[in-house]
Write a protein that holds these residues in place. Structure first.
Motif, PDB file in Angstrom:
ATOM      1  N   LEU A 141      -0.351  -4.444   4.559  1.00  0.00           N
ATOM      2  CA  LEU A 141      -1.121  -2.973   4.108  1.00  0.00           C
ATOM      3  C   LEU A 141      -0.833  -1.638   4.704  1.00  0.00           C
ATOM      4  O   LEU A 141      -0.705  -0.552   4.217  1.00  0.00           O
ATOM      5  CB  LEU A 141      -2.655  -3.224   4.049  1.00  0.00           C
ATOM      6  N   LYS A 142      -0.865  -1.650   6.225  1.00  0.00           N
ATOM      7  CA  LYS A 142      -0.570  -0.731   6.957  1.00  0.00           C
ATOM      8  C   LYS A 142       0.574   0.046   6.663  1.00  0.00           C
ATOM      9  O   LYS A 142       0.826   1.163   6.356  1.00  0.00           O
ATOM     10  CB  LYS A 142      -0.692  -0.957   8.702  1.00  0.00           C
ATOM     11  N   ALA A 143       1.740  -1.096   6.589  1.00  0.00           N
ATOM     12  CA  ALA A 143       3.020  -0.553   6.176  1.00  0.00           C
ATOM     13  C   ALA A 143       3.125  -0.135   4.818  1.00  0.00           C
ATOM     14  O   ALA A 143       3.934   1.041   4.444  1.00  0.00           O
ATOM     15  CB  ALA A 143       3.950  -1.763   6.356  1.00  0.00           C
ATOM     16  N   ALA A 144       2.754  -0.616   3.724  1.00  0.00           N
ATOM     17  CA  ALA A 144       2.774  -0.063   2.393  1.00  0.00           C
ATOM     18  C   ALA A 144       1.923   1.148   2.248  1.00  0.00           C
ATOM     19  O   ALA A 144       2.236   2.036   1.688  1.00  0.00           O
ATOM     20  CB  ALA A 144       1.871  -1.353   1.477  1.00  0.00           C
ATOM     21  N   ALA A 158      -4.106 -14.855   8.909  1.00  0.00           N
ATOM     22  CA  ALA A 158      -3.681 -14.571   7.877  1.00  0.00           C
ATOM     23  C   ALA A 158      -4.066 -12.852   7.289  1.00  0.00           C
ATOM     24  O   ALA A 158      -3.336 -12.042   6.905  1.00  0.00           O
ATOM     25  CB  ALA A 158      -4.152 -15.221   6.482  1.00  0.00           C
ATOM     26  N   ARG A 159      -5.373 -12.611   7.837  1.00  0.00           N
ATOM     27  CA  ARG A 159      -5.777 -11.295   7.661  1.00  0.00           C
ATOM     28  C   ARG A 159      -4.895 -10.219   8.546  1.00  0.00           C
ATOM     29  O   ARG A 159      -4.947  -9.161   8.042  1.00  0.00           O
ATOM     30  CB  ARG A 159      -7.107 -11.179   8.001  1.00  0.00           C
ATOM     31  N   ALA A 160      -4.472 -10.869   9.774  1.00  0.00           N
ATOM     32  CA  ALA A 160      -3.713 -10.000  10.344  1.00  0.00           C
ATOM     33  C   ALA A 160      -2.526  -9.702   9.859  1.00  0.00           C
ATOM     34  O   ALA A 160      -1.976  -8.423  10.070  1.00  0.00           O
ATOM     35  CB  ALA A 160      -3.586 -10.692  11.888  1.00  0.00           C
ATOM     36  N   ALA A 161      -1.870 -10.888   9.152  1.00  0.00           N
ATOM     37  CA  ALA A 161      -0.435 -10.615   8.572  1.00  0.00           C
ATOM     38  C   ALA A 161      -0.925  -9.461   7.292  1.00  0.00           C
ATOM     39  O   ALA A 161       0.161  -8.633   7.157  1.00  0.00           O
ATOM     40  CB  ALA A 161       0.008 -11.647   8.143  1.00  0.00           C
ATOM     41  N   LYS A 194       3.296   4.755   0.872  1.00  0.00           N
ATOM     42  CA  LYS A 194       2.850   5.282  -0.137  1.00  0.00           C
ATOM     43  C   LYS A 194       2.296   6.577   0.060  1.00  0.00           C
ATOM     44  O   LYS A 194       2.638   7.630  -0.733  1.00  0.00           O
ATOM     45  CB  LYS A 194       1.814   4.463  -0.877  1.00  0.00           C
ATOM     46  N   GLU A 195       1.744   6.879   1.351  1.00  0.00           N
ATOM     47  CA  GLU A 195       0.862   8.164   1.490  1.00  0.00           C
ATOM     48  C   GLU A 195       1.969   9.083   2.258  1.00  0.00           C
ATOM     49  O   GLU A 195       1.610  10.392   2.209  1.00  0.00           O
ATOM     50  CB  GLU A 195      -0.284   7.613   2.222  1.00  0.00           C
ATOM     51  N   ARG A 196       2.868   8.756   3.057  1.00  0.00           N
ATOM     52  CA  ARG A 196       3.868   9.537   3.881  1.00  0.00           C
ATOM     53  C   ARG A 196       5.093   9.430   3.223  1.00  0.00           C
ATOM     54  O   ARG A 196       5.971  10.289   3.785  1.00  0.00           O
ATOM     55  CB  ARG A 196       3.584   9.137   5.089  1.00  0.00           C
TER      56      ARG A 196
END
Length: 272
Positions: free
Chosen positions: A243-246, A235-238, A250-252
């Motif tokens: 979060l990496k995608a989000a 679940a944490r991997a998912a 947001k940042e780039r």
């Protein structure tokens, strides 16, 4: 359709045969179907995965018994695989609470479940052995009344609460074994040596949380471990991928994450 009794017998057979099997931890029906499609032989729910899916912290009593049983029911219904559940502390300190939790677990089709000795109290994180044993005894009485083998797991939580006392952990698991637990589990063990000592100190199948000290499934099998689970790690991997995608969005303001996303057609086929 595979019956609950058939699932229970096949689950017990996994524990009875030589070697070690992986017991992955889905957090909802979709992740359960994906794991079944990969060929795993049984599944275990995860309290952490459920808590995070509900937007709650894990391990502090914020997830209710109703939420846990409802989630387990959805996972049971998603595949024909045997499912065992993380039933946390039994959702109450009294032995009767542990027994009621096992009854409800059985009612939704589960074929196993764990009762841990955590109190959720900061100054006294685990129950005294005597009280913890009473809770396992009450749960075991429910199991004994069934017409199929429901595997009750006794969990010693010392290591998850900063109490790295292997001797006390072993005494607890030996007591839970005598009280009726058919599988024993001490999440958080830190070394292969600790795992080996525990396995040699009990005569029930031992569940280990992933690989302490970098141990692989093969390493743990050589130590006599019967099953390996991963807790909330999948679940944490998912959530990590999400979060990496989000953060990229947001940042780039870019969409590179889609290159690693599972294709829509593949997921549609998996869930058909």
């Amino acid at each position: 359709m595979v019956t609950q009794a058939e699932k229970a017998r096949s689950f017990k057979a996994l524990h009875d045969k030589p070697g070690c099997f992986i017991l992955p931890n889905p957090w909802d029906a979709g992740s359960a179907k994906l794991l079944a499609g990969l060929g795993f032989e049984a599944l275990a729910t995860t309290s952490a995965g459920l808590a995070f899916t509900l937007g709650k912290p894990d391990g502090v009593g914020r997830v209710t018994r109703d939420e846990t049983i409802t989630n387990a029911h959805a996972i049971v219904a998603a595949t024909d695989l045997p499912v065992t559940a993380d039933l946390e502390d039994g959702f109450g300190s009294k032995p009767e609470a542990a027994a009621e939790t096992i009854k409800r677990a059985v009612a939704v089709g589960l074929v196993g479940g764990s009762i841990e000795d955590s109190t959720r109290e900061g100054d006294k994180p685990v129950y005294d052995i005597a009280h913890a044993v009473e809770r396992i005894v009450a749960a075991a009485e429910v199991v004994k009344s069934l017409s199929f083998p429901f595997l009750l797991v006794g969990r010693a939580e010392n290591y998850l609460h900063g109490r790295a006392d292997l001797g006390d952990t072993i005494r607890r698991l030996q007591a839970y074994q005598q009280a009726g637990a058919q599988v024993l589990y001490a999440p958080g063990l830190r070394t292969r040596e600790e795992v080996a000592t525990l396995v040699k100190s009990v005569d029930r199948p031992v569940n280990v949380l992933m690989g302490p000290g970098g141990a692989t499934v093969a390493d743990l099998a050589a130590l006599g471990v019967r099953r390996v689970s991963v807790g909330g790690s999948l679940a944490r991997a998912a959530f990590g991928g999400f979060l990496k995608a989000a953060r990229e969005l947001k940042e780039r303001g870019t969409f590179g994450f889609t290159a690693e996303a599972t294709p829509h057609t593949e997921l549609n086929a998996a869930f058909d």
